[in-house]
Scaffold this active site. Structure first.
Site, PDB file in Angstrom:
ATOM      1  N   GLY A  12      34.764  71.795  -0.766  1.00 11.45           N
ATOM      2  CA  GLY A  12      35.618  72.971  -0.584  1.00 11.45           C
ATOM      3  C   GLY A  12      36.525  72.919   0.628  1.00 11.45           C
ATOM      4  N   ASN A  14      39.628  71.969   0.867  1.00  8.02           N
ATOM      5  CA  ASN A  14      40.957  72.516   0.572  1.00  8.02           C
ATOM      6  C   ASN A  14      40.911  74.044   0.511  1.00  8.02           C
ATOM      7  OD1 ASN A  14      43.222  70.479   0.079  1.00  8.02           O
ATOM      8  ND2 ASN A  14      41.481  69.522  -0.962  1.00  8.02           N
ATOM      9  N   ASN A 107      46.713  73.094  -9.269  1.00  8.45           N
ATOM     10  CA  ASN A 107      45.683  72.110  -8.919  1.00  8.45           C
ATOM     11  C   ASN A 107      46.224  71.177  -7.847  1.00  8.45           C
ATOM     12  OD1 ASN A 107      43.240  70.520  -9.270  1.00  8.45           O
ATOM     13  ND2 ASN A 107      44.493  69.013 -10.347  1.00  8.45           N
ATOM     14  N   HIS A 109      45.812  67.194  -6.718  1.00 15.88           N
ATOM     15  CA  HIS A 109      45.292  65.911  -7.198  1.00 15.88           C
ATOM     16  C   HIS A 109      45.593  64.859  -6.129  1.00 15.88           C
ATOM     17  CE1 HIS A 109      44.038  62.880 -10.089  1.00 15.88           C
ATOM     18  NE2 HIS A 109      45.088  62.173  -9.703  1.00 15.88           N
ATOM     19  N   LEU A 144      45.751  66.373 -18.926  1.00 11.51           N
ATOM     20  CA  LEU A 144      45.017  66.158 -17.674  1.00 11.51           C
ATOM     21  C   LEU A 144      45.921  65.527 -16.612  1.00 11.51           C
ATOM     22  CD1 LEU A 144      42.161  66.315 -16.355  1.00 11.51           C
ATOM     23  CD2 LEU A 144      41.868  63.933 -17.052  1.00 11.51           C
ATOM     24  N   ASP A 145      46.014  66.196 -15.463  1.00 11.78           N
ATOM     25  CA  ASP A 145      46.844  65.732 -14.335  1.00 11.78           C
ATOM     26  C   ASP A 145      48.296  65.517 -14.754  1.00 11.78           C
ATOM     27  OD1 ASP A 145      44.523  65.722 -12.757  1.00 11.78           O
ATOM     28  OD2 ASP A 145      44.069  63.652 -13.275  1.00 11.78           O
ATOM     29  N   GLU A 174      46.431  66.837   2.387  1.00  5.77           N
ATOM     30  CA  GLU A 174      46.127  67.876   1.391  1.00  5.77           C
ATOM     31  C   GLU A 174      45.961  69.216   2.090  1.00  5.77           C
ATOM     32  OE1 GLU A 174      43.129  67.084  -1.610  1.00  5.77           O
ATOM     33  OE2 GLU A 174      43.267  64.941  -1.239  1.00  5.77           O
TER      34      GLU A 174
HETATM   35  C1  GAR Z   1      40.257  66.629  -3.020  1.00  7.82           C
HETATM   36  O1  GAR Z   1      40.600  65.369  -2.509  1.00  7.82           O
HETATM   37  C2  GAR Z   1      41.078  66.944  -4.263  1.00  7.82           C
HETATM   38  O2  GAR Z   1      42.386  66.443  -4.186  1.00  7.82           O
HETATM   39  C3  GAR Z   1      40.285  66.236  -5.327  1.00  7.82           C
HETATM   40  O3  GAR Z   1      38.946  66.460  -4.999  1.00  7.82           O
HETATM   41  C4  GAR Z   1      38.833  66.620  -3.591  1.00  7.82           C
HETATM   42  C5  GAR Z   1      38.108  67.916  -3.321  1.00  7.82           C
HETATM   43  O4  GAR Z   1      37.811  68.040  -1.970  1.00  7.82           O
HETATM   44  N1  GAR Z   1      40.597  66.730  -6.628  1.00  7.82           N
HETATM   45  C6  GAR Z   1      40.615  65.983  -7.720  1.00  7.82           C
HETATM   46  O5  GAR Z   1      40.325  64.815  -7.730  1.00  7.82           O
HETATM   47  C7  GAR Z   1      41.023  66.732  -8.984  1.00  7.82           C
HETATM   48  N2  GAR Z   1      41.314  65.804 -10.028  1.00  7.82           N
HETATM   49  P1  GAR Z   1      37.439  69.440  -1.356  1.00  7.82           P
HETATM   50  O6  GAR Z   1      36.325  70.012  -2.233  1.00  7.82           O
HETATM   51  O7  GAR Z   1      36.954  69.138   0.028  1.00  7.82           O
HETATM   52  O8  GAR Z   1      38.671  70.310  -1.385  1.00  7.82           O
END
Ligand code: GAR
Length: 217
Positions: A12, A14, A107, A109, A144-145, A174
């Site tokens: 979590g 982000n 989202n 990515h 997807l994506d 991010e």
């Molecule tokens: C992040 O790097 C996000 O970009 C990725 O998962 C991670 C979550 O980190 N998302 C994906 O790969 C979606 N396809 P977080 O839980 O610390 O935010």
């Protein structure tokens, strides 16, 4: 004022970056809830301590994807969301669920889409030998994506990088990119057209603000 619901599956970080920016910059929006498909998602602790309602809708409690997504949708919709934020929500979503939130669900990515969809994006980037990598915030579509890009963050791929060092460099960006995009949406500076395209307000598009450069670029 927009109602925002954030979905997470794990760490979590982000979500945390968004909550911190929301508080520090005093956005005009409501952070209604953080919802996880996993009860052990570490991010739920931060959200609860920040005073945001949290909820768990476990995928293990439902027989199939359709049943799970219908249950999740029912919970999300109790908050009447204008924006649903996927922040490391690691589920493949059904078309019906995605279409219910067309133009309202985004989202992040960890790649410069359309390169490197799916999992292990940092490994994919290193194996492909690219010199720049990054992250993308996009509207979610059934592919997807594959949804239209709102903004991207770019970092170099340095000699000697492995998956972990590259992931760390991307993640730091991010955390700059995602809050910025969410804030733009709360300020009505990003719109999704019926043709699946994104239109940005002139002050964003004109200044190339939608590209975040980081980590030595
Ligand atoms: C992040 O790097 C996000 O970009 C990725 O998962 C991670 C979550 O980190 N998302 C994906 O790969 C979606 N396809 P977080 O839980 O610390 O935010």
């Amino acid at each position: 004022m927009k109602n925002i619901v954030i979905l997470i599956s794990g760490r979590g970080s982000n979500m945390e970056a968004i909550v911190r920016a929301f508080r520090q910059e005093k956005w005009s929006a409501r952070l209604c809830a953080v919802i996880s498909n996993r009860a052990d998602a570490a991010g739920l602790v931060f959200a609860a301590e920040a005073g945001i309602p949290t909820q768990v809708v476990s995928h293990k409690d439902y027989a199939d994807r359709e049943a799970y997504d219908a249950a999740l949708q029912a919970v999300i919709d109790t908050y009447e969301p204008d924006l649903v934020i996927l922040a490391g929500f690691m589920r493949i979503l059904t078309t019906g669920f995605v279409e219910h939130y067309t133009g309202r669900m985004i989202n992040i990515h960890p790649s410069l889409l359309p390169s490197f969809r799916g999992l292990h994006t940092h490994r994919q980037a290193i194996e492909a030998g690219v010199r720049v990598h990054g992250a993308t915030v996009h509207f979610v579509t059934p592919e997807l994506d594959g949804g239209p890009v709102i903004a991207q963050a770019v970092v170099p791929v340095l000699p000697g990088d492995d998956e972990d060092t590259l992931a760390d460099r991307v993640l730091a960006q991010e955390h700059r990119l995602y809050p910025r995009v969410v804030r733009w949406i709360t300020e009505d500076k990003v719109s999704y057209t019926g043709e699946g395209k994104v239109v940005l307000a002139d002050d964003i598009a004109g200044s190339l603000d939608f590209v975040v450069k980081g980590g030595g670029l």
